[in-house]
Enzyme design. Structure first.
Site, mmCIF file in Angstrom:
data_model
loop_
_atom_site.group_PDB
_atom_site.id
_atom_site.type_symbol
_atom_site.label_atom_id
_atom_site.label_comp_id
_atom_site.label_asym_id
_atom_site.label_seq_id
_atom_site.Cartn_x
_atom_site.Cartn_y
_atom_site.Cartn_z
ATOM 1 N N SER A 250 -10.240 3.529 -6.594
ATOM 2 C CA SER A 250 -11.161 4.268 -5.204
ATOM 3 C C SER A 250 -12.100 5.212 -5.734
ATOM 4 O O SER A 250 -12.581 6.025 -4.746
ATOM 5 C CB SER A 250 -9.707 4.772 -4.418
ATOM 6 O OG SER A 250 -8.937 4.055 -3.857
ATOM 7 N N ARG B 187 -13.567 0.695 -4.144
ATOM 8 C CA ARG B 187 -13.422 1.362 -3.091
ATOM 9 C C ARG B 187 -15.145 2.052 -3.425
ATOM 10 O O ARG B 187 -14.832 3.446 -3.507
ATOM 11 C CB ARG B 187 -13.090 1.610 -2.090
ATOM 12 C CG ARG B 187 -11.342 0.761 -2.211
ATOM 13 C CD ARG B 187 -11.786 -0.098 -0.890
ATOM 14 N NE ARG B 187 -12.497 0.831 0.199
ATOM 15 C CZ ARG B 187 -11.192 1.320 1.754
ATOM 16 N NH1 ARG B 187 -10.137 1.596 0.766
ATOM 17 N NH2 ARG B 187 -12.276 2.583 1.835
ATOM 18 N N ASP C 235 0.498 -1.423 -0.006
ATOM 19 C CA ASP C 235 0.162 0.186 0.140
ATOM 20 C C ASP C 235 0.908 1.177 -0.083
ATOM 21 O O ASP C 235 1.666 1.579 -0.561
ATOM 22 C CB ASP C 235 -1.192 -0.186 1.320
ATOM 23 C CG ASP C 235 -2.360 0.594 0.964
ATOM 24 O OD1 ASP C 235 -2.292 1.966 1.127
ATOM 25 O OD2 ASP C 235 -3.146 -0.097 0.208
ATOM 26 N N ASP C 236 -0.048 2.661 0.718
ATOM 27 C CA ASP C 236 0.819 3.618 0.679
ATOM 28 C C ASP C 236 2.496 3.400 0.960
ATOM 29 O O ASP C 236 2.270 2.203 1.508
ATOM 30 C CB ASP C 236 0.398 4.762 1.331
ATOM 31 C CG ASP C 236 0.822 6.273 0.374
ATOM 32 O OD1 ASP C 236 1.455 5.933 0.304
ATOM 33 O OD2 ASP C 236 0.258 6.732 1.022
ATOM 34 N N ASP D 2 -5.658 5.400 -6.052
ATOM 35 C CA ASP D 2 -6.202 6.149 -5.113
ATOM 36 C C ASP D 2 -6.730 7.072 -5.258
ATOM 37 O O ASP D 2 -6.166 7.488 -6.052
ATOM 38 C CB ASP D 2 -5.786 5.906 -3.468
ATOM 39 C CG ASP D 2 -5.946 6.552 -2.304
ATOM 40 O OD1 ASP D 2 -7.564 6.649 -2.011
ATOM 41 O OD2 ASP D 2 -5.841 5.587 -1.360
ATOM 42 N N ASP E 278 -12.373 4.223 4.575
ATOM 43 C CA ASP E 278 -11.669 2.980 5.410
ATOM 44 C C ASP E 278 -12.056 2.380 6.651
ATOM 45 O O ASP E 278 -12.567 2.388 7.670
ATOM 46 C CB ASP E 278 -9.685 3.627 5.550
ATOM 47 C CG ASP E 278 -9.239 4.394 4.540
ATOM 48 O OD1 ASP E 278 -9.820 3.993 3.482
ATOM 49 O OD2 ASP E 278 -7.881 4.662 4.501
ATOM 50 N N LYS F 140 -3.930 -0.394 -6.780
ATOM 51 C CA LYS F 140 -4.446 0.490 -6.216
ATOM 52 C C LYS F 140 -4.603 1.424 -6.277
ATOM 53 O O LYS F 140 -3.352 1.979 -5.834
ATOM 54 C CB LYS F 140 -4.291 -0.424 -4.596
ATOM 55 C CG LYS F 140 -5.342 0.734 -3.876
ATOM 56 C CD LYS F 140 -5.845 0.068 -2.505
ATOM 57 C CE LYS F 140 -5.904 1.035 -1.580
ATOM 58 N NZ LYS F 140 -5.851 0.870 -0.035
#
Length: 424
Positions: free
Chosen positions: A190, A215, A79-80, A158, A219, A156
């Site tokens: 997202s 999404r 992830d980030d 965002d 979160d 993913k």
């Protein structure tokens, strides 16, 4: 006149086009770093838990050696906070050289050699949510190609530090850019989560054509209240969401927090059951090196996973809601089977709920029942009353083998209301 459920579902639900990359025909499964490890980059003082090459290798090893991969948990998703704060001299993203000394391609090869897949994180804005270089409009082509060159299997994407106009252009452009690389890369958007998750602002027809999953909502946090809030949003809006989901196009209610710090075993079974009834992606975010046997048994439950991975891909529905007492959920499955979840809203003591299959919209016949978490089996006639005892904040989940077709009023398995759905 009763109508057989399966033809109706195929006609009514499988109408939206899916992203034509051949991926994620069933909900993707794997492990994702964010909820458990966040943006911990302090490898000097916290080397086992910081976002680094070693963390993802550790989780990959656990997936392979502890029986997760064989059950379908094959994605290891970064992830980030993985990248350097600066792009390289050619304008490409690059991994932080201290925390990922051998680069992302080394990790992808490590995963592929073990039958796993690697996912990575990017952001539509100038910066990621954690303040690292984003992938704005002018960087989409180069970053998509970089991910393909690194042999990444999922992105993913965002939306921090971007606006609605940029998102409307950028999310479709990234889809085209990924496909044009020639590498099959699963695409998680997202986009809808930044716009309330609902029409008319969110166009689920378009999302199904450009994204494999998305999404819709905020979160998840490591708390029972967060699980309940997310579940309530999805089933409150089920009439909008159910038609939008199917093979290759999935709603994503966010990560499984089973095995972290806050959920009891009953609450853990409840999250697993509700996510499986939704047909949601199963991305764990926990520490597989230290997970308890109880949490592992829930996440590795073969019958729950089979329900989640049903090839029809239909999102289940909440068919009964008695405020402060019980909720009942039903998901139609292939081979004329179905899954039922009885979910207790009480917090003080077990709730004993009396009903029958006919009251839950099942047609005439005798049904074989398997309790997903206890493995107990029983046979029930549709008209026979039964009682299920559900622990506080817990579930009873059944796999129901049907002797014939299921029929529902107006062709849908119930609606989000306080009345029990009735058989035609």
């Amino acid at each position: 006149m009763s109508v057989s459920l399966l033809p109706l579902l195929l006609t009514h639900f499988v109408v939206a086009a899916a992203l034509d990359n051949g991926l994620m025909r069933t909900p993707p499964m794997g492990w994702l770093a964010w909820e458990r490890f966040r943006c911990d980059i302090d490898c000097e003082n916290d080397p086992k838990n910081c976002i680094s090459e070693n963390l993802f290798i550790d989780m990959a090893d656990r997936l392979v050696e502890d029986g997760w991969k064989e059950l379908g948990y094959v994605y290891v998703n970064i992830d980030d906070c993985w990248s350097s704060k600066e792009r390289d001299s050619q304008g490409r993203l690059q991994a932080d050289p201290k925390r990922f000394p051998r680069g992302i391609k080394y990790l992808s090869r490590y995963m592929h050699d073990r039958g796993l897949k690697l996912g990575i994180y990017g952001d539509m804005g100038t910066y990621t949510c954690g303040g690292y270089p984003g992938t704005p409009l002018d960087k989409i082509q180069i970053d998509a190609q970089t991910f393909a060159d690194w042999e990444v299997d999922m992105l993913k994407y965002d939306g921090c530090y971007s606006n609605a106009e940029q998102q409307a252009q950028g999310y479709p452009e990234m889809s085209k850019a990924l496909n044009s690389t020639g590498r099959a890369i699963g695409y998680s958007c997202s986009w809808p989560a930044y716009h309330g998750g609902l029409p008319p602002i969110v166009n689920y027809t378009l999302l199904g054509e450009i994204c494999n999953l998305w999404r819709n909502y905020g979160d998840i946090q490591d708390s029972w209240s967060s699980v309940v809030s997310i579940s309530n949003w999805f089933f409150k809006n089920q009439d909008v969401l159910v038609p939008a989901q199917g093979p290759g196009r999935w709603h994503d209610p966010d990560m499984l927090i089973i095995g972290d710090f806050s959920l009891s075993m009953d609450e853990s079974r409840a999250q697993m059951a509700l996510w499986c009834i939704m047909g949601a992606p199963l991305f764990m975010s926990n520490d597989l090196r230290t997970i308890s046997s109880g949490a592992r048994n829930i996440l590795q439950n073969k019958l729950a996973i089979m329900i989640n991975q049903d090839p029809l891909g239909i999102m289940g529905r909440r068919i009964l809601q008695e405020p402060s007492h019980i909720e009942v959920y039903l998901r139609p499955l292939s081979n004329n089977a179905s899954a039922l979840v009885f979910f207790s809203l009480r917090a003080d003591m077990p709730y004993r709920y009396k009903t029958s299959l006919s009251k839950l919209s099942y047609t005439t016949g005798r049904y074989k029942i398997v309790d997903v978490f206890s493995n107990e089996q029983l046979s029930l006639k549709d008209s026979a009353d039964f009682v299920v005892s559900v622990n506080p904040s817990g579930v009873v989940m059944w796999y129901v083998s049907a002797p014939g077709s299921l029929s529902f009023r107006n062709g849908t398995p119930g609606s989000d209301c306080n009345d029990q759905p009735s058989l035609l």
